[in-house]
Design a protein around this motif. Structure first.
Motif, PDB file in Angstrom:
ATOM      1  N   VAL A   1      -6.024 -39.690  70.186  1.00  0.00           N
ATOM      2  CA  VAL A   1      -5.868 -41.022  69.599  1.00  0.00           C
ATOM      3  C   VAL A   1      -6.040 -42.091  70.681  1.00  0.00           C
ATOM      4  N   ASP A   2      -5.429 -41.859  71.797  1.00  0.00           N
ATOM      5  CA  ASP A   2      -5.540 -42.784  72.931  1.00  0.00           C
ATOM      6  C   ASP A   2      -6.996 -42.908  73.371  1.00  0.00           C
ATOM      7  N   LEU A   3      -7.634 -41.760  73.490  1.00  0.00           N
ATOM      8  CA  LEU A   3      -9.025 -41.696  73.920  1.00  0.00           C
ATOM      9  C   LEU A   3      -9.927 -42.518  72.993  1.00  0.00           C
ATOM     10  N   LEU A   4      -9.755 -42.314  71.687  1.00  0.00           N
ATOM     11  CA  LEU A   4     -10.596 -43.013  70.710  1.00  0.00           C
ATOM     12  C   LEU A   4     -10.307 -44.514  70.720  1.00  0.00           C
ATOM     13  N   ALA A   5      -9.028 -44.846  70.700  1.00  0.00           N
ATOM     14  CA  ALA A   5      -8.660 -46.262  70.605  1.00  0.00           C
ATOM     15  C   ALA A   5      -9.099 -47.045  71.838  1.00  0.00           C
ATOM     16  N   ARG A   6      -9.007 -46.412  72.979  1.00  0.00           N
ATOM     17  CA  ARG A   6      -9.354 -47.099  74.218  1.00  0.00           C
ATOM     18  C   ARG A   6     -10.820 -47.485  74.303  1.00  0.00           C
ATOM     19  N   VAL A   7     -11.675 -46.660  73.698  1.00  0.00           N
ATOM     20  CA  VAL A   7     -13.090 -47.005  73.755  1.00  0.00           C
ATOM     21  C   VAL A   7     -13.493 -47.848  72.535  1.00  0.00           C
ATOM     22  N   GLY A   8     -12.483 -48.316  71.798  1.00  0.00           N
ATOM     23  CA  GLY A   8     -12.768 -49.225  70.690  1.00  0.00           C
ATOM     24  C   GLY A   8     -12.966 -48.544  69.352  1.00  0.00           C
ATOM     25  N   MET A   9     -12.829 -47.219  69.294  1.00  0.00           N
ATOM     26  CA  MET A   9     -13.013 -46.511  68.019  1.00  0.00           C
ATOM     27  C   MET A   9     -11.684 -46.489  67.271  1.00  0.00           C
ATOM     28  N   VAL A  10     -11.205 -47.675  66.913  1.00  0.00           N
ATOM     29  CA  VAL A  10      -9.876 -47.799  66.315  1.00  0.00           C
ATOM     30  C   VAL A  10      -9.805 -47.148  64.936  1.00  0.00           C
ATOM     31  N   GLU A  11     -10.870 -47.351  64.161  1.00  0.00           N
ATOM     32  CA  GLU A  11     -10.876 -46.755  62.812  1.00  0.00           C
ATOM     33  C   GLU A  11     -10.764 -45.232  62.921  1.00  0.00           C
ATOM     34  N   GLU A  12     -11.536 -44.664  63.819  1.00  0.00           N
ATOM     35  CA  GLU A  12     -11.521 -43.209  63.993  1.00  0.00           C
ATOM     36  C   GLU A  12     -10.144 -42.752  64.473  1.00  0.00           C
ATOM     37  N   ALA A  13      -9.557 -43.552  65.351  1.00  0.00           N
ATOM     38  CA  ALA A  13      -8.217 -43.201  65.865  1.00  0.00           C
ATOM     39  C   ALA A  13      -7.210 -43.188  64.731  1.00  0.00           C
ATOM     40  N   LEU A  14      -7.274 -44.227  63.875  1.00  0.00           N
ATOM     41  CA  LEU A  14      -6.338 -44.298  62.741  1.00  0.00           C
ATOM     42  C   LEU A  14      -6.550 -43.137  61.775  1.00  0.00           C
ATOM     43  N   ARG A  15      -7.821 -42.811  61.534  1.00  0.00           N
ATOM     44  CA  ARG A  15      -8.116 -41.694  60.638  1.00  0.00           C
ATOM     45  C   ARG A  15      -7.568 -40.389  61.234  1.00  0.00           C
ATOM     46  N   PHE A  16      -7.694 -40.286  62.537  1.00  0.00           N
ATOM     47  CA  PHE A  16      -7.188 -39.105  63.232  1.00  0.00           C
ATOM     48  C   PHE A  16      -5.678 -38.973  63.028  1.00  0.00           C
ATOM     49  N   VAL A  17      -4.980 -40.115  63.098  1.00  0.00           N
ATOM     50  CA  VAL A  17      -3.524 -40.106  62.895  1.00  0.00           C
ATOM     51  C   VAL A  17      -3.205 -39.714  61.456  1.00  0.00           C
ATOM     52  N   THR A  18      -3.953 -40.269  60.507  1.00  0.00           N
ATOM     53  CA  THR A  18      -3.716 -39.989  59.089  1.00  0.00           C
ATOM     54  C   THR A  18      -3.926 -38.508  58.773  1.00  0.00           C
ATOM     55  N   ASP A  19      -4.931 -37.933  59.427  1.00  0.00           N
ATOM     56  CA  ASP A  19      -5.273 -36.538  59.126  1.00  0.00           C
ATOM     57  C   ASP A  19      -4.443 -35.518  59.909  1.00  0.00           C
ATOM     58  N   MET A  20      -3.559 -36.014  60.742  1.00  0.00           N
ATOM     59  CA  MET A  20      -2.762 -35.077  61.555  1.00  0.00           C
ATOM     60  C   MET A  20      -1.900 -34.179  60.672  1.00  0.00           C
ATOM     61  N   PRO A  21      -1.774 -32.916  61.049  1.00  0.00           N
ATOM     62  CA  PRO A  21      -0.953 -32.020  60.228  1.00  0.00           C
ATOM     63  C   PRO A  21       0.541 -32.198  60.469  1.00  0.00           C
ATOM     64  N   MET A  22       0.904 -33.036  61.443  1.00  0.00           N
ATOM     65  CA  MET A  22       2.342 -33.253  61.686  1.00  0.00           C
ATOM     66  C   MET A  22       2.619 -34.761  61.741  1.00  0.00           C
ATOM     67  N   ALA A  23       3.905 -35.109  61.712  1.00  0.00           N
ATOM     68  CA  ALA A  23       4.261 -36.533  61.724  1.00  0.00           C
ATOM     69  C   ALA A  23       4.015 -37.118  63.115  1.00  0.00           C
ATOM     70  N   PRO A  24       3.385 -38.288  63.195  1.00  0.00           N
ATOM     71  CA  PRO A  24       3.190 -38.922  64.505  1.00  0.00           C
ATOM     72  C   PRO A  24       4.543 -39.316  65.094  1.00  0.00           C
TER      73      PRO A  24
END
Length: 459
Positions: A353-376
């Motif tokens: 998530v950090d990796l994606l968000a840092r390079v500006g891929m915020v949407e992808e980072a958020l989707r990654f969080v949403t799709d996580m199998p565990m609670a953030p």
DNA sequence: GTAGGGTTAG
């Protein structure tokens, strides 16, 4: 081994008698000087360092630096001058951040304090504490254990008081902003006890385990001076090539004290490497911004038949994050479970998530969080919040403080910073008011370890 | 006896 008298040791360092002494012979002379007490003679350390530095191989200067650190307490003006003369400008500026007279005065002051502490009759309990667990305190030690003829509990006060006095000269606040407190008391007190142990002539000797524990403490405290003096002891007492624990501890200590090249040198010399040794080296490269080099370690480690574990992957992903290696990071994340059978934890998701968000891929980072199998967890939200700063500077801001996990003061502040970065001052004010309304306590800022980058024994 | 993710108030 034949023990040479003090004067003879000093003769051996004389250039007129022995113009070409090699590094191996110098090490032997050095050992003899330690045993015979010759190093306590005026300028003996300086003479030794001069000879080490005069060896043509880069190894010579490495040992000169080690000897300097190891015997810093005996260093006089002549010794300092030798170091100044022999150090390349960039190393000198790193290793002596303060002026030389000031540094020399600091050494002298510290020496006096230590000497004062030894006038107390209460050394033995402290030494006893070091024998078992270096992080244990004398006041927790069984008075009868070991039978070293030490004084009773009443003796302990003066030593502790004095050792704390030594510590207070080097106060470091190691409480983290997230409220996590590094074991300052334990590690710092262990360091004070260990100093005492090192000066105990002919008495208790630290064991290999003591060394490992102390290296860990030094790493956490950024205690380069003590850590490298322990390294000196290790060089004389045991072969670091033969012990993964010692090798791991040294690599970690040098890395965390800012000396990457020293860490790399030790890593190369450590023959027995286990998964922890590889992992601390990976973390070292990641920490020092060498993402590509960290990733390359994975192949090297596999080639040596060592399998990475969950911690190794955290370090690898962190390396990708710091170096902005998106594709490499995603590839590692994918292969960690498929190829290596390591199930990703919330920490691994957090890294991506950090990796994606840092390079500006915020949407992808958020989707990654949403799709996580565990609670953030809170750290993951915090990571996202901070990493989004750049992306949201264009005017898009998150809707509110982090949800799904307990928000801390610094989370509100991070969000406030994001709004500020985007020029959204109305939102900043609204958030500040919300903090007051919700009774969020402002936590004062605190400093962390002061790490000085010093490639002192590097090549 | 050794190792791990984020970060600090316009």
């Amino acid at each position: 081994m034949l023990l040479l008298p003090r004067a003879r040791c000093l003769d051996l360092l004389g250039k007129t008698h022995f113009p070409s002494v090699g590094i191996e012979q110098l090490k032997q002379i050095h050992a003899q000087m330690i045993v015979s007490g010759a190093l306590r003679r005026d300028s003996a350390v300086g003479r030794l360092i001069e000879r080490y530095a005069g060896v043509s191989a880069p190894e010579g200067m490495n040992f000169a630096h080690l000897a300097f650190r190891y015997h810093a307490r005996e260093a006089d003006v002549f010794t300092w001058n030798v170091m100044i003369r022999r150090s390349p400008p960039q190393e000198l500026s790193c290793s002596t951040p303060v002026s030389v007279p000031a540094a020399a005065a600091a050494v002298a002051r510290r020496r006096r304090t230590i000497e004062r502490s030894f006038t107390s009759s209460a050394r033995a309990p402290a030494l006893l504490a070091c024998r078992g667990d270096a992080s244990s305190r004398p006041d927790r030690e069984d008075p009868g254990a070991g039978g070293h003829g030490c004084g009773g509990p009443n003796d302990r006060g003066p030593f502790l008081r004095e050792s704390r006095e030594i510590d207070s000269q080097e106060q470091r606040n190691v409480e983290r902003p997230d409220g996590r407190v590094l074991p300052r008391g334990g590690a710092a007190e262990a360091a004070a006890l260990f100093r005492d142990l090192l000066l105990d002539e002919g008495g208790t000797r630290p064991t290999e385990r003591t060394m490992v524990v102390m290296l860990s403490a030094c790493a956490r405290l950024g205690e380069l001076a003590l850590g490298s003096s322990i390294h000196g002891h290790i060089l004389k007492a045991i072969s670091i090539q033969d012990d993964a624990f010692i090798g791991t501890g040294l690599v970690d200590m040098y890395s965390k004290c800012g000396c990457l090249s020293s860490a790399q040198m030790i890593f190369a010399e450590t023959r027995e490497k286990n998964v922890l040794t590889w992992t601390v080296m990976t973390a070292a490269l990641a920490f020092h911004g060498r993402g590509e080099a960290a990733i390359e370690l994975l192949d090297a480690m596999l080639a040596e038949g060592v399998s990475p574990n969950a911690v190794t992957f955290t370090c690898l992903l962190s390396a990708c994050c710091h170096a902005g290696l998106v594709n490499e990071g995603l590839h590692l994340f994918e292969t960690m479970s498929r190829r290596f059978g390591v199930a990703p934890s919330v920490q691994h998701y957090g890294c991506v998530v950090d990796l994606l968000a840092r390079v500006g891929m915020v949407e992808e980072a958020l989707r990654f969080v949403t799709d996580m199998p565990m609670a953030p967890d809170a750290v993951l939200w915090r990571t996202l919040l901070c990493a989004c700063k750049e992306a949201t500077a264009a005017g898009r801001g998150p809707d509110g403080p982090p949800c799904g996990a307990a928000a801390a003061c610094e989370d509100y502040i991070a969000l406030s910073n994001i709004y500020a970065a985007g020029g959204m001052w109305g939102d900043v004010l609204r958030l500040r008011e919300a903090m007051k309304r919700d009774g969020v306590q402002n936590k004062p800022g605190s400093s962390s370890l002061q790490i000085k980058p010093e490639p002192l024994v590097g090549r």
